[in-house]
Design an enzyme around this catalytic site. Structure first.
Site, PDB file in Angstrom:
ATOM      1  N   HIS A 182      -7.539  -5.421  -0.979  1.00 31.49           N
ATOM      2  CA  HIS A 182      -6.320  -4.645  -0.731  1.00 31.49           C
ATOM      3  C   HIS A 182      -5.499  -5.154   0.455  1.00 31.49           C
ATOM      4  O   HIS A 182      -4.264  -5.208   0.378  1.00 31.49           O
ATOM      5  CB  HIS A 182      -6.693  -3.177  -0.507  1.00 31.49           C
ATOM      6  CG  HIS A 182      -5.534  -2.249  -0.433  1.00 31.49           C
ATOM      7  ND1 HIS A 182      -4.674  -2.029  -1.486  1.00 31.49           N
ATOM      8  CD2 HIS A 182      -5.067  -1.471   0.585  1.00 31.49           C
ATOM      9  CE1 HIS A 182      -3.743  -1.167  -1.138  1.00 31.49           C
ATOM     10  NE2 HIS A 182      -3.955  -0.812   0.119  1.00 31.49           N
ATOM     11  N   ASP A 184      -8.558  -3.399  -6.619  1.00 35.81           N
ATOM     12  CA  ASP A 184      -8.501  -4.267  -5.433  1.00 35.81           C
ATOM     13  C   ASP A 184      -9.369  -3.732  -4.296  1.00 35.81           C
ATOM     14  O   ASP A 184      -9.157  -4.060  -3.151  1.00 35.81           O
ATOM     15  CB  ASP A 184      -7.057  -4.453  -4.963  1.00 35.81           C
ATOM     16  CG  ASP A 184      -6.446  -3.176  -4.380  1.00 35.81           C
ATOM     17  OD1 ASP A 184      -7.124  -2.126  -4.376  1.00 35.81           O
ATOM     18  OD2 ASP A 184      -5.293  -3.228  -3.920  1.00 35.81           O
ATOM     19  N   SER A 217       0.831  -1.203   0.000  1.00 42.26           N
ATOM     20  CA  SER A 217       0.000   0.000   0.000  1.00 42.26           C
ATOM     21  C   SER A 217       0.874   1.265   0.000  1.00 42.26           C
ATOM     22  O   SER A 217       1.766   1.393  -0.831  1.00 42.26           O
ATOM     23  CB  SER A 217      -0.953  -0.030   1.206  1.00 42.26           C
ATOM     24  OG  SER A 217      -1.910   0.995   1.131  1.00 42.26           O
TER      25      SER A 217
END
Length: 695
Positions: A650, A597, A274
């Protein structure tokens, strides 16, 4: 008969002679205290004197048992729940450890071996040290110094763990989690620091894994703490400020050098997730830059110390979700909750003012500005165009690469839904989002007079500082009158509504495209986390992976409206009433959805490795090899599977067996070619080719 019943209800007489009784046909031979015999007729019975006062004890007991009150029902329910809970707890502790797996396999069939077990059987062993770089919000933060309201919380987690103190003292928690509005660093008298070690981000909260599954599988082939390192940092700070305040970048550099030196010279495999992807991009430029701005490692430091960078769910080019978060403190789920229960999230109901406190806190986190979309209209599209034009939100089309037309069972082309203008990241009204650009009349907002202060003299508004209180009615109207914002005008919009926040952010981040990367100005740290304004290190043997999930509707653009006027309010909100025409529409609850995602669109996660860095380009002059590895989302089939082993979401992708296997193989010495090169399910290569960027 009534007298017979009354007779039977009387207690037995004391010892002594008993009066005679007739078993049948008698009207009663009992005498009352005055010696009167009751009449045998029903009328005489009705006129008979009442029974002696005070019912017998046995009769009262029977009447009490006959009554059933709400309290009795509640007690009964609580007792049943507690009994069931203790029974289940006993069975859980008494059952064999393999029982849950046995039940799951009975329903779904035999489960595959975890990747670590599978690869251990193949003979793979630990080779390259591994460095984890967590993303935003997934790393724990603990209190080292605080105000009086935080008494007793020394070295306890304010972020991560159980979040118990959020409920006990929410305003105190907000105060300590916020940073200084002017400096972007600690407030006076407050020190919140990142938790260190693998425990910093193995679990976000108890039972909700982040890195734990990957760590456990790496341990299967021989990894341990001396060959793994969690590069924890305070994810609220701007990237350069983590070095200024905590010397975090220097610590990462030292730990990587130590890992290489103590593991036979084997270079590290870095795994950012991320926002950690952007943070490590910044690190790679910092570590080679000369001091005092950089780490002084020299131009070959990355080539000597890094084997591969395996980016998971990387927002390389930003995320539209960051715009909604900074603009109205919303995302899709928050907007839906706001529409369902506005009294809780919006108004002053019970004094909560939830969204305003959330905005007050998050707008002090400079790191959130690192994820504002980069590259402007060239990357994200304009009023008439976007790279994802033609994308269909039907699930069956999300796994087909480069397919523009699907066919039905009769072999006929299906009718495509109405086109979506993804380039219009923020539109005020569904009609504006769908209108032809020639029909949209925009009134310039940049030089508009902001008008009267909304807050007036209300002190509570100043306590919940969001900068909207300084915008004024004139400024709010000017924002709405501009009607539609693309990636190119989003930056100006945020500068208009939150000038002080963006002034801090402009010192640390940039969102453009470099014309000449050899210009000395790009040596400044504000450009280092933007892949369109910096070069990759001179490391031709270093491999770069972009690994992310696909097949999940992901926020790409928004339909907004003006919020009802009130004191101390957020004047803009997502219009959840804006819906598409059918269930296959990409417009859901005021949000236009694309492939991704659930957090990062495919375009942002995949473009740089699919095209921007592919081969020798001006952004990758040494020609480091890049690979795109997509993982098609498959949700768990039942609750017993937890978050699933094939998820592309995610965070849940961190437990995806295929992704974990790819990481372990690279860490054990394999190359990207040996993994099979690219693995693609989306249209990322087609979309990348539509972007006209000089490479």
């Amino acid at each position: 008969m009534s007298l017979l019943r009354r007779r039977k209800q009387q207690p037995p007489p004391p010892p002594g002679p008993s009066p005679a009784q007739d078993d049948e046909g008698s009207n009663g031979s009992d005498h009352d205290e005055k010696g009167k015999k009751p009449s045998s007729s029903s009328s005489s019975a009705a006129a008979a004197p009442p029974p002696p006062p005070g019912p017998p004890a046995g009769d009262a007991t029977k009447r009490t048992k006959a009554k059933w009150s709400c309290v009795d029902s509640c007690c009964w329910l609580v007792g049943c729940v507690c009994s069931a809970w203790w029974l289940l707890l006993f069975l859980y502790n008494a059952m064999p450890a393999s029982f849950p797996q046995y039940v799951t396999e009975a329903i779904t069939g035999p489960l595959p071996d975890p990747p670590g077990v599978k690869l251990q059987k193949e003979g793979l062993r630990a080779k390259h040290p591994v460095v984890f770089v967590p993303g935003i919000v997934t790393g724990g933060l603990e209190l080292w110094e605080g105000h009086h309201c935080a008494e007793g919380l020394f070295r306890k987690r304010l972020w991560g763990g159980t979040f118990g103190d959020v409920y006990k003292r929410p305003l105190c928690w907000v105060e300590h989690m916020s940073l200084d509005n002017e400096t972007g660093l600690d407030k006076p008298g407050i020190r919140v620091r990142p938790v260190t070690g693998l425990v910093a981000a193995d679990y976000f909260v108890p039972g909700y894994f982040v890195w734990a599954v990957l760590i456990a599988n790496l341990a299967r082939i021989g990894y341990e703490e001396k060959t793994m390192y969690m590069a924890a940092y305070d994810w609220r700070l701007s990237f350069q400020n983590t070095e200024v305040r905590d010397q975090t970048l220097s610590r990462i550099k030292s730990n990587i050098e130590l890992l290489v030196a103590t593991n036979g010279g084997n270079r590290v495999v870095v795994i950012p997730h991320s926002m950690g992807v952007l943070y490590f991009l910044h690190f790679m430029k910092w570590v080679e830059a000369p001091p005092p701005m950089g780490g002084g490692g020299g131009p070959n430091w990355c080539a000597k110390h890094i084997k591969a960078v395996m980016n998971i769910g990387g927002p390389f080019l930003g995320v539209p979700k960051a715009v909604a978060g900074l603009f109205s403190s919303e995302a899709k789920d928050v907007a839906v909750a706001r529409a369902i229960a506005p009294e809780v999230l919006d108004s002053d109901f019970l004094g909560l003012q939830t969204l305003r406190h959330l905005m007050r806190m998050t707008r002090t986190w400079d790191s959130t500005m690192s994820m504002i979309p980069k590259g402007g209209d060239t990357i994200w599209g304009d009023l008439n165009w976007s790279p994802e034009d033609g994308f269909e939100c039907k699930a069956k089309n999300q796994k087909t690469n480069d397919s523009e037309v699907s066919k039905n069972v009769n072999g006929q082309n299906e009718v495509h839904p109405e086109p979506v203008n993804y380039g219009r990241i923020v539109s005020f009204g569904k009609d504006v989002a769908e209108a032809l650009s020639s029909e949209i009349e925009q009134i310039e907002f940049r030089d508009a007079v902001k008008g009267n202060n909304i807050a007036h003299s209300n002190t509570s508004c100043r306590d919940i500082w969001t900068e909207y209180h300084e915008l004024g009615w004139g400024g709010i109207k000017a924002v709405a009158d501009y009607k539609v914002y693309t990636a190119g005008s989003i930056i100006d919009l945020l500068r208009f509504v939150a000038p002080r926040m963006m002034q801090r952010g402009s010192v640390h981040f940039s969102y453009g495209i470099a014309d000449n990367l050899d210009d000395p100005k790009y040596g400044h740290y504000k450009y280092w986390s933007n892949p369109l304004e910096t070069k990759l290190p001179n490391a031709p043997e270093m491999e770069i992976f972009s690994m992310y999930g696909v097949g999940i509707p992901t926020e790409r653009a928004y339909v907004y409206k003006l919020a009802p006027q009130a004191e101390c309010y957020i004047p803009f909100q997502i219009d959840t009433s804006a819906e598409g025409g059918d269930e296959n529409s990409c417009l859901k609850g005021g949000v236009y959805l694309a492939n991704g995602d659930e957090t990062v669109p495919v375009l942002s996660a995949g473009y740089m490795c699919a095209k921007g860095w592919r081969g020798k380009t001006r952004f990758n002059p040494s020609g480091s090899k890049t690979y795109v590895r997509e993982y098609s989302h498959s949700p768990p089939s039942n609750l017993l599977e937890g978050r699933g082993t094939q998820s592309g979401a995610h965070v849940d992708i961190m437990g995806n067996f295929a992704l974990i296997e790819d990481i372990i193989r690279i860490a054990a010495g394999a190359t990207g070619e040996e993994l099979g090169g690219d693995q693609v399910y989306s249209d990322i290569f087609k979309w990348s080719d539509r972007i006209k960027l000089k490479l």
